[in-house]
Design an enzyme around this catalytic site. Structure first.
Site, PDB file in Angstrom:
ATOM      1  N   ARG A 454       0.834  -1.205   0.000  1.00  0.00           N
ATOM      2  CA  ARG A 454       0.000   0.000   0.000  1.00  0.00           C
ATOM      3  C   ARG A 454       0.872   1.261   0.000  1.00  0.00           C
ATOM      4  O   ARG A 454       2.104   1.182  -0.058  1.00  0.00           O
ATOM      5  CB  ARG A 454      -0.944  -0.015   1.209  1.00  0.00           C
ATOM      6  N   GLU A 456       2.563   3.029   1.745  1.00  0.00           N
ATOM      7  CA  GLU A 456       3.247   3.148   3.020  1.00  0.00           C
ATOM      8  C   GLU A 456       4.676   2.627   2.831  1.00  0.00           C
ATOM      9  O   GLU A 456       5.562   3.390   2.533  1.00  0.00           O
ATOM     10  CB  GLU A 456       2.475   2.388   4.112  1.00  0.00           C
ATOM     11  N   TRP A 517       8.443   1.263  19.678  1.00  0.00           N
ATOM     12  CA  TRP A 517       8.874   1.744  18.362  1.00  0.00           C
ATOM     13  C   TRP A 517      10.260   2.398  18.512  1.00  0.00           C
ATOM     14  O   TRP A 517      11.240   1.880  17.983  1.00  0.00           O
ATOM     15  CB  TRP A 517       7.819   2.691  17.778  1.00  0.00           C
ATOM     16  N   GLU A 730      -1.325  -8.416   8.401  1.00  0.00           N
ATOM     17  CA  GLU A 730      -1.220  -7.348   9.385  1.00  0.00           C
ATOM     18  C   GLU A 730      -2.225  -7.556  10.517  1.00  0.00           C
ATOM     19  O   GLU A 730      -1.912  -7.340  11.685  1.00  0.00           O
ATOM     20  CB  GLU A 730      -1.491  -6.006   8.702  1.00  0.00           C
TER      21      GLU A 730
HETATM   22  C1  BGC Z   1       2.128   0.262   9.927  1.00  0.00           C
HETATM   23  C2  BGC Z   1       2.594  -0.558  11.093  1.00  0.00           C
HETATM   24  C3  BGC Z   1       3.120   0.407  12.105  1.00  0.00           C
HETATM   25  C4  BGC Z   1       1.937   1.173  12.594  1.00  0.00           C
HETATM   26  C5  BGC Z   1       2.150   2.076  13.761  1.00  0.00           C
HETATM   27  C6  BGC Z   1       0.992   1.099  10.400  1.00  0.00           C
HETATM   28  O1  BGC Z   1       0.419   1.860   9.427  1.00  0.00           O
HETATM   29  O2  BGC Z   1       1.823  -0.499   8.818  1.00  0.00           O
HETATM   30  O3  BGC Z   1       3.121  -1.726  10.869  1.00  0.00           O
HETATM   31  O4  BGC Z   1       3.972  -0.082  13.050  1.00  0.00           O
HETATM   32  O5  BGC Z   1       1.308   1.843  11.523  1.00  0.00           O
HETATM   33  O6  BGC Z   1       1.310   3.149  13.813  1.00  0.00           O
END
Ligand code: BGC
Length: 870
Positions: A454, A456, A517, A730
């Site tokens: 996507r 991203e 994170w 996911e």
């Molecule tokens: C991503 C994730 C990420 C998360 C955190 C998502 O859009 O695909 O894997 O860690 O956002 O906000």
């Protein structure tokens, strides 16, 4: 044949050894000697001199020869000191260092329309010396954008999407290409294809941003010829460059590529080509850009393999639908025979929804490629500068009948060396493992990303934080991750804040310090160090690791509790509503504080490794303080965990946050109760899922881990497998049982994070784990169960091949352990005393129940454990 079959530099297995940054690279090699006496290393320099030296170790051996100046090199051979045969030679050559003379040349100093064409750039020159005099011919090249090279019509490199994605304002990687065999006497032409890639164009989610790193697109390219006398002849191309739009009329990484074959200028990268109507480029000096220009640390992205469609269907609307049987990252290669001007469109998707391609999850990444035929017979084409995540494709307007051989899928990702394997008697687990491997492959496209399909595809820190140990047990990803960590450090704010994804793209996502994170800054380097025993990554990352921990310490206000601000928490807890994945039922600040303890402890250990004793003390105290704060805030005296969820308890157990064994045991019993009450379905998100099986084992019930692992109902690891998944999703229910796609806006079918469980399959199901640093000591502690009759894992570790395999008969368990040369191991089989073993293969048989007497996995759903027993 030599028993030394692979040699690499630093921790960069699989990466290029020509064009390196180090003057004295450390050397490692793989060998088959159980008990080598010593190794001999010989380096034949380009000037013919030979140096030799001995090394006792095959791992990170010091460079024993004179250091390499820029462009210096030669051939390195290694043999066991008493063996006659040498290994195959490895060419080792230093890169340019700081000896750049060329400038950036740009066909497009400003971006105009939204979707940009790709450009062709060419420069011709007369060979300044007779071809026969040339010993080495190199192009050192990089780009703002992505590029591919041609020299006199020949492609000297199979890199894709070079120079890859780094934090472009800080670091730009260059490639060293050997063009010796492409050069001719007299006139020669260098040709470059150049497109936006990550540097320019559309990037990011929620609409994304345009031209984030710059509006210019340019190449930096230096041609150097070294003659036999050792003289370096630099070819100055600056005034020779001309550019033209290519037949790629529009291209974006997310959008796809359009190629009009009718307008492709045949022979454009040959000296005979007439380029009088091509334009002169704009020149930018190197000083106009801030980035350090350096060689890559990891292997390049390449076309790794091709897949033929497993199914071809002609749809009523005339389209051809292809199923490649595997969700991949890559592109299609097509061989049409169409009329001139025939427009063929290629649509991509990961799944089908009902009768249609499921393209909604792609959001703004349209993923449509277009080919306009030249019309002169069979043509062959594949896009150069885009990439898609897909299993299915639909081809619109194909000329005539589409045969299986007319289209193939080109699997494209970072070309890493595979190092880990797992197999068992359970087909579902095997498929799950394969799905993890594929999700890793598909998401290591130059850097570790969240998803390949996507709008991203970012270097999300939390995803690789949880996945790094698994990644390293499957592939030699060290070089890739080392480079990415340099970007992480480069992007870190002066106060220590680590952006949510690296490289950071300002597209509206809240950019605040976030536990699990930002903790990637500490955990990823530590995972690398634990795996290969090379402390250099810790040395290099130390300021970054320290800055992060200090920032979190500041955020706790000295209380030890990180209980303020934005947190993603146990992201994607299945209890959270699809549109609000952060709304976990686990307290997000409990997670944040637990991670603070974890990373402060790791930092203390790092400081010890690096001999920074006062720092070590500081972080030990910080960790101890945060642990007490965690205990006071989140644990009852008897061991109940406030925020009574499997993730909270798992975190406290696996991060070792209980004050004593009794309270840990009490919490473990509660965890078993909660997991049983959930019917052995997943109730954890990004934070809990990677550790839940270990937590259940710590709670004393491996059979509960099997019940969870082998569960097929939603949410579970095997539910996607029952739905035909070929990668890790996911969301547990990215595809709902009725075949519709989860309504959440964020629904990928290819995210590796929840696949971190593969590490448990290796370590605990098969029983193959490193104990401590660098695979020097192994721990073989398999947990047979789940009705499995055999399981095995193998790891091509930095110390050599390590393996574990067990099989079960009616009343016994037979276990085979393989310890690499120079290493030792402890074997701990159920109900048997521990054994210490040395290098080689060892076999053990112990009494054990037959597989059919394992607690029934499906029967457990309804049975909650008896609390009176705990
Ligand atoms: C991503 C994730 C990420 C998360 C955190 C998502 O859009 O695909 O894997 O860690 O956002 O906000």
């Amino acid at each position: 044949m030599s028993a030394i079959d692979e040699i690499w530099l630093e921790n960069r297995r699989g990466a290029q050894t020509v064009g390196i940054a180090e003057a004295a690279p450390r050397v490692s090699w793989r060998h088959g000697y159980a008990d080598p006496s010593a190794f001999e290393m010989a380096f034949e320099r380009y000037d013919g001199t030979v140096e030799t030296s001995q090394s006792a170790s095959a791992t990170l051996a010091r460079w024993p020869f004179a250091p390499l100046a820029p462009r210096d090199g030669g051939w390195l051979r290694i043999r066991e000191a008493t063996a006659p045969e040498w290994s195959e030679p490895l060419q080792v050559e230093a890169g340019l260092g700081s000896e750049w003379a060329a400038n950036f040349v740009s066909p497009s100093a400003k971006a105009d329309a939204r979707l940009r064409p790709a450009y062709l750039m060419r420069a011709s020159f007369e060979l300044p010396v007779p071809a026969g005099e040339i010993a080495r011919a190199r192009i050192y090249a990089t780009a703002h954008g992505v590029y591919e090279l041609e020299v006199n019509g020949v492609t000297p490199s199979d890199d894709r999407l070079a120079p890859g994605w780094t934090s472009y304002r800080h670091r730009l990687r260059y490639q060293t290409h050997d063009i010796g065999s492409a050069l001719r006497e007299g006139a020669n032409t260098i040709g470059v294809w150049l497109a936006d890639g990550w540097y320019r164009g559309h990037i990011g989610f929620d609409g994304g941003v345009w031209d984030f790193f710059g509006e210019d697109l340019s190449i930096l390219l230096q041609v150097e010829l070294t003659t036999r006398d050792g003289a370096v002849h630099r070819v100055d191309l600056e005034d020779a460059w001309r550019w033209h739009r290519s037949a790629i009329t529009e291209v974006g990484l997310y959008e796809g590529e359009t190629f009009d074959a009718r307008s492709h200028p045949e022979g454009w990268s040959s000296p005979e080509f007439d380029s009088t109507d091509w334009a002169s480029p704009t020149v930018f000096t190197r000083e106009q850009f801030s980035a350090v220009i350096e060689p890559p640390t990891g292997p390049p992205v390449r076309a790794i393999t091709t897949l033929a469609p497993v199914d071809v269907e002609h749809l009523p609307d005339g389209r051809w639908r292809l199923d490649f049987g595997q969700n991949i990252s890559g592109v299609l290669r097509i061989r049409p025979r169409g009329a001139a001007g025939q427009v063929i469109r290629l649509h991509h998707a990961e799944v089908l929804e009902g009768e249609a391609l499921g393209t909604r999850p792609l959001r703004g990444a349209f993923s449509v490629d277009t080919y306009v035929c030249r019309g002169d017979g069979i043509e062959e084409w594949e896009p150069r500068f885009t990439i898609h995540g897909f299993r299915y494709a639909e081809i619109e307007n194909w000329p005539g009948r589409l045969d299986r051989g007319d289209v193939e899928a080109v699997v494209t990702h970072t070309d890493m060396v595979r190092t880990g394997w797992f197999a068992s008697s359970h087909p579902g687990l095997n498929q799950l493992h394969s799905n993890v491997v594929w999700s890793m492959r598909d998401n290591f496209v130059d850097l570790p990303t969240d998803c390949p399909q996507r709008d991203e595809r970012m270097g999300w820190t939390g995803d690789i934080q949880v996945f790094a140990p698994t990644a390293l047990s499957l592939y030699a990803a060290h070089g890739t991750l080392t480079g990415w960590l340099q970007d992480l450090a480069a992007e870190q704010w002066p106060d220590g804040h680590v952006p949510q994804f690296v490289p950071w793209v300002e597209c509206g996502f809240p950019n605040f310090p976030t536990a699990a994170w930002g903790d990637a800054a500490v955990i990823v380097p530590w995972s690398l160090y634990e795996h290969d025993g090379d402390a250099r990554v810790l040395e290099r990352q130390y300021p970054s690791m320290r800055a992060w921990v200090e920032l979190v310490h500041t955020l706790t206000g000295g209380s030890g509790l990180w209980n303020t601000g934005f947190q993603l928490g146990d992201w994607l807890d299945p209890a959270a509503p699809p549109e609000s994945p952060g709304d976990s039922h686990t307290d997000r600040y409990l997670v944040a504080t637990a991670y603070h303890v974890k990373t402060a402890r790791l930092l203390a250990r790092t400081a010890h490794v690096l001999g920074k004793n006062s720092d070590a003390l500081r972080y030990e105290q910080m960790a101890a303080h945060a642990t007490s704060a965690f205990q006071a805030e989140y644990l009852s005296a008897s061991g109940r965990v406030v925020s009574d969820t499997p993730t909270s308890i798992a975190v406290a157990l696996v991060f070792d946050l209980f004050p004593d064994a009794a309270s840990a045991q009490h919490a473990g019993a509660r965890l078993l109760e909660l997991v049983a009450a959930s019917g052995y379905r997943i109730t954890t998100g990004f934070v809990g899922t990677p550790i839940i099986c270990d937590a259940l084992v710590a709670a004393g019930d491996p059979d509960a881990a099997y019940a969870l692992l082998l569960q097929e109902d939603l949410p579970s690891w095997l539910y996607p497998v029952t739905m035909g998944a070929t990668t890790i999703w996911e969301r547990w229910d990215s595809m709902l049982p009725d075949g519709t796609i989860n309504p959440g806006d964020m629904t990928s079918f290819n995210h590796y994070a929840l696949g971190a469980v593969a590490d448990f399959l290796h370590r605990r199901v098969a029983g193959l784990a490193a104990d401590g640093v660098g695979w020097k000591h192994l721990r073989f502690a398999p947990l047979p169960g789940g009705g499995l009759t055999y399981a095995e894992a193998r790891h091509d570790s930095p110390a050599g091949v390590a393996a574990a395999r067990w099989t079960r008969s009616d009343d016994s368990l037979t276990f085979t352990a393989t310890v690499p040369p120079g290493a030792t191991g402890t074997v701990q089989l159920p109900g048997a005393p521990a054994h210490e073993i040395g290098p080689g293969e060892h076999r053990f048989t112990v009494a054990f129940r037959p597989a059919h007497e394992d607690p029934p996995v499906s029967g457990r759903q309804l049975v909650a454990p008896d609390r009176s027993k705990s």
